[in-house]
Design a protein around this motif. Structure first.
Motif, PDB file in Angstrom:
ATOM      1  N   HIS A   1      29.522  -4.416  10.860  1.00 42.39           N
ATOM      2  CA  HIS A   1      27.855  -4.544  10.241  1.00 42.39           C
ATOM      3  C   HIS A   1      27.763  -7.085  10.741  1.00 42.39           C
ATOM      4  O   HIS A   1      26.598  -6.681  11.168  1.00 42.39           O
ATOM      5  CB  HIS A   1      27.864  -4.556   9.168  1.00 42.39           C
ATOM      6  N   ALA A   2      28.926  -7.469  10.214  1.00 45.71           N
ATOM      7  CA  ALA A   2      28.301  -8.980  10.810  1.00 45.71           C
ATOM      8  C   ALA A   2      28.232  -9.123  11.826  1.00 45.71           C
ATOM      9  O   ALA A   2      27.962 -10.064  11.711  1.00 45.71           O
ATOM     10  CB  ALA A   2      29.536  -9.796   9.570  1.00 45.71           C
ATOM     11  N   ALA A   3      29.500  -8.290  12.128  1.00 46.52           N
ATOM     12  CA  ALA A   3      29.032  -8.465  14.356  1.00 46.52           C
ATOM     13  C   ALA A   3      27.918  -8.175  15.009  1.00 46.52           C
ATOM     14  O   ALA A   3      27.750  -7.806  15.965  1.00 46.52           O
ATOM     15  CB  ALA A   3      30.811  -8.865  14.656  1.00 46.52           C
ATOM     16  N   GLY A   4      27.502  -7.835  14.061  1.00 52.38           N
ATOM     17  CA  GLY A   4      26.633  -6.673  14.462  1.00 52.38           C
ATOM     18  C   GLY A   4      26.300  -4.894  15.489  1.00 52.38           C
ATOM     19  O   GLY A   4      26.037  -4.202  16.325  1.00 52.38           O
ATOM     20  N   ALA A   5      27.902  -4.430  14.721  1.00 57.01           N
ATOM     21  CA  ALA A   5      28.432  -3.250  15.811  1.00 57.01           C
ATOM     22  C   ALA A   5      28.090  -2.140  14.448  1.00 57.01           C
ATOM     23  O   ALA A   5      27.906  -2.286  13.431  1.00 57.01           O
ATOM     24  CB  ALA A   5      29.480  -3.863  16.040  1.00 57.01           C
ATOM     25  N   ALA A   6      27.739  -1.160  14.907  1.00 59.21           N
ATOM     26  CA  ALA A   6      27.861   0.138  14.193  1.00 59.21           C
ATOM     27  C   ALA A   6      29.040   0.455  13.415  1.00 59.21           C
ATOM     28  O   ALA A   6      30.396   0.080  14.656  1.00 59.21           O
ATOM     29  CB  ALA A   6      26.877   1.083  14.786  1.00 59.21           C
ATOM     30  N   VAL A   7      28.942   0.998  12.940  1.00 58.65           N
ATOM     31  CA  VAL A   7      31.063   2.465  12.330  1.00 58.65           C
ATOM     32  C   VAL A   7      30.602   3.439  12.659  1.00 58.65           C
ATOM     33  O   VAL A   7      30.086   4.243  11.658  1.00 58.65           O
ATOM     34  CB  VAL A   7      31.290   1.266  11.254  1.00 58.65           C
ATOM     35  N   VAL A   8      31.668   4.407  13.151  1.00 57.64           N
ATOM     36  CA  VAL A   8      32.248   5.779  12.756  1.00 57.64           C
ATOM     37  C   VAL A   8      33.368   6.076  12.820  1.00 57.64           C
ATOM     38  O   VAL A   8      34.375   5.541  13.058  1.00 57.64           O
ATOM     39  CB  VAL A   8      31.650   6.091  14.639  1.00 57.64           C
ATOM     40  N   TRP A   9      33.116   6.739  11.367  1.00 55.46           N
ATOM     41  CA  TRP A   9      34.670   7.154  10.840  1.00 55.46           C
ATOM     42  C   TRP A   9      34.574   8.106  11.143  1.00 55.46           C
ATOM     43  O   TRP A   9      33.927   9.047  11.293  1.00 55.46           O
ATOM     44  CB  TRP A   9      34.230   6.554   9.567  1.00 55.46           C
ATOM     45  N   ASP A  10      36.132   8.141  11.279  1.00 55.47           N
ATOM     46  CA  ASP A  10      37.102  10.099  10.828  1.00 55.47           C
ATOM     47  C   ASP A  10      37.359   9.998   9.964  1.00 55.47           C
ATOM     48  O   ASP A  10      38.201   9.439   9.473  1.00 55.47           O
ATOM     49  CB  ASP A  10      37.439  10.130  12.614  1.00 55.47           C
ATOM     50  N   LEU A  11      37.058  11.338   8.774  1.00 52.12           N
ATOM     51  CA  LEU A  11      37.622  11.332   8.044  1.00 52.12           C
ATOM     52  C   LEU A  11      38.341  12.477   7.505  1.00 52.12           C
ATOM     53  O   LEU A  11      38.363  13.052   6.340  1.00 52.12           O
ATOM     54  CB  LEU A  11      36.219  11.385   6.699  1.00 52.12           C
ATOM     55  N   SER A  12      39.081  13.278   8.682  1.00 50.38           N
ATOM     56  CA  SER A  12      39.599  14.648   8.960  1.00 50.38           C
ATOM     57  C   SER A  12      41.126  14.464   8.134  1.00 50.38           C
ATOM     58  O   SER A  12      40.777  15.484   7.113  1.00 50.38           O
ATOM     59  CB  SER A  12      40.114  14.641  10.829  1.00 50.38           C
ATOM     60  N   HIS A  13      41.754  13.478   8.383  1.00 50.75           N
ATOM     61  CA  HIS A  13      43.399  13.284   7.304  1.00 50.75           C
ATOM     62  C   HIS A  13      42.389  12.859   5.336  1.00 50.75           C
ATOM     63  O   HIS A  13      43.634  12.181   4.813  1.00 50.75           O
ATOM     64  CB  HIS A  13      43.946  12.160   7.643  1.00 50.75           C
ATOM     65  N   SER A  14      41.520  12.766   5.215  1.00 53.87           N
ATOM     66  CA  SER A  14      40.747  12.110   3.716  1.00 53.87           C
ATOM     67  C   SER A  14      40.392  13.150   3.231  1.00 53.87           C
ATOM     68  O   SER A  14      40.534  13.245   2.252  1.00 53.87           O
ATOM     69  CB  SER A  14      40.551  10.651   3.851  1.00 53.87           C
ATOM     70  N   VAL A  15      38.954  13.455   3.834  1.00 53.60           N
ATOM     71  CA  VAL A  15      37.775  13.977   2.719  1.00 53.60           C
ATOM     72  C   VAL A  15      39.345  15.557   2.002  1.00 53.60           C
ATOM     73  O   VAL A  15      38.809  16.209   2.776  1.00 53.60           O
ATOM     74  CB  VAL A  15      36.451  15.246   3.957  1.00 53.60           C
ATOM     75  N   GLY A  16      38.724  15.643   0.984  1.00 55.41           N
ATOM     76  CA  GLY A  16      39.059  16.915   0.240  1.00 55.41           C
ATOM     77  C   GLY A  16      40.409  16.329  -0.697  1.00 55.41           C
ATOM     78  O   GLY A  16      40.890  16.488  -1.307  1.00 55.41           O
TER      79      GLY A  16
END
Length: 408
Positions: A197-212
């Motif tokens: 965000h400090a660089a002005g970019a958006a972020v997309v996270w893949d949570l497949s190996h963490s959710v739950g």
């Protein structure tokens, strides 16, 4: 640690396990001694076959097409809100269920890079799961974007310093996994999001190996978009629908590329031009699989009862025990731990490397031991906290030790 002391340790840990009572709620089979692949496909809950039969007989068979007017239309958002409340740390109206992880990742990335068309670079991890890399390669080819790959250590993960060195004024989006699929290394979502965000970019996270399996606080971490599957630690079954999260204040600005009738503001108006729904529903395209959402509903109830923090604590104990066994029983045969040693930096699986592992799965399966293999030479021990016992971990590692003795 001798075999006898290991057995005593496993029994002691199982006896003291506050979540041990949940193991009996899952379907088990006699020919599987140790199921260590719950990070790829979770066991079904024992109540799920009855729920599916009941749905087919009474909801689908009894109500037929009327079911759409009696709740099915709202099911992707209703289950999404439950995911948000129970496992994602997200308020209502920001999560929707439907499509596969790959398709939802594509939608999320396309929506993220469209926020600022003047930016032409996307940052990713060179060692991320193939789908993530392949989807990004496709998006880059479609839109003329440049991919900037971070080379993280194979037994580690991406840290904020890696991201800070990769982002800049041309970065449109950063796309990363919360937990690395091979090493189980945890990336600091909040810190990396702040750097992007400090660089002005958006972020997309893949949570497949963490959710739950890990506590997630999407709202608190300031995440823009996230996706994840529901057949690993959420036990939704093979091909279970994935989910997509979009931060509430961003939703009006997000335009996804697969414009279908279910994501329109008035699906049954049969209008001539597409107008997206005002909310998270805009990320739907075609008709969602209502049948496939039913097992996920069962598992969310169980996770809500157990509590994500307690699940994470059990996960840490399981992986710590697995690392003890690897050090004692497998390292003498040349095996190498390929996951972080710090339990706080490790997800809910442990990866071990050895040159003999690529051909070992058939022998382990004959012993009733089911781990996972990841190239070039890694066995992943996937430890699903609510269904995996410490005795299973021990039995699995002992079987691997025995096969290494044969291969020596």
């Amino acid at each position: 640690m001798s075999r006898g002391s290991a057995s005593g340790r496993a029994a002691s840990l199982d006896d003291a396990d506050p979540l041990g009572r949940f193991r009996s709620r899952f379907v088990t089979v006699d020919d599987v001694v140790a199921y260590l692949d719950g990070n790829s496909l979770g066991r079904p809950l024992a109540v799920t076959p009855a729920r599916l039969a009941r749905f087919a007989e009474t909801a689908w068979g009894g109500r037929l097409i009327r079911g759409w007017d009696e709740g099915w239309m709202e099911e992707p958002e209703r289950v999404g809100d439950e995911l948000g409340r129970i496992v994602l740390g997200a308020g209502p109206g920001q999560v929707v269920v439907g499509d596969s992880t790959s398709i939802l990742l594509y939608k999320a990335v396309r929506a993220a890079v469209a926020l600022d068309p003047s930016r032409t670079e996307v940052v990713l991890s060179a060692g991320d799961f193939p789908t993530d890399r392949f989807v990004l390669q496709g998006v880059a080819a479609e839109l003329g974007l440049t991919l900037v790959a971070i080379d993280a250590p194979p037994d580690g993960g991406v840290d904020p310093e890696h991201v800070a060195a990769a982002v800049g004024p041309r970065t449109a989006a950063v796309v990363l996994s919360h937990v690395a699929y091979r090493s189980a290394s945890i990336t600091d979502v909040e810190a990396v999001t702040a750097v992007a965000h400090a660089a002005g970019a958006a972020v997309v996270w893949d949570l497949s190996h963490s959710v739950g399996a890990l506590p997630i606080r999407l709202d608190g971490w300031g995440v823009d978009l996230a996706v994840g599957c529901s057949y690993k630690y959420l036990n939704g079954g093979p091909g279970a629908p994935a989910f997509l999260y979009a931060r509430r204040d961003l939703i009006p600005r997000l335009r996804q590329p697969i414009q279908g009738w279910m994501g329109a503001d008035q699906p049954f108006a049969m209008g001539e031009r597409y107008v997206p729904d005002a909310g998270i529903r805009r990320f739907l395209s075609g008709t969602p699989s209502i049948v496939a959402m039913q097992p996920l509903r069962d598992m969310l109830e169980v996770i809500d009862e157990a509590g994500v923090d307690a699940i994470r604590a059990k996960s840490e104990r399981l992986t710590a025990f697995a690392v003890e066994l690897v050090d004692d029983l497998l390292e003498p045969f040349g095996a190498r731990l390929a996951s972080p040693r710090d339990v706080g930096l490790r997800g809910s699986h442990v990866t071990v490397d050895h040159p003999a592992f690529p051909t070992m799965l058939p022998a382990l399966h004959r012993r009733g031991v089911v781990p996972d293999f990841r190239r070039p030479d890694g066995l992943r021990l996937g430890l699903s906290p609510l269904s995996t016992s410490f005795a299973e971990v021990e039995a699995g590692v002992l079987a691997i030790r025995d096969e290494l003795q044969v291969a020596r």
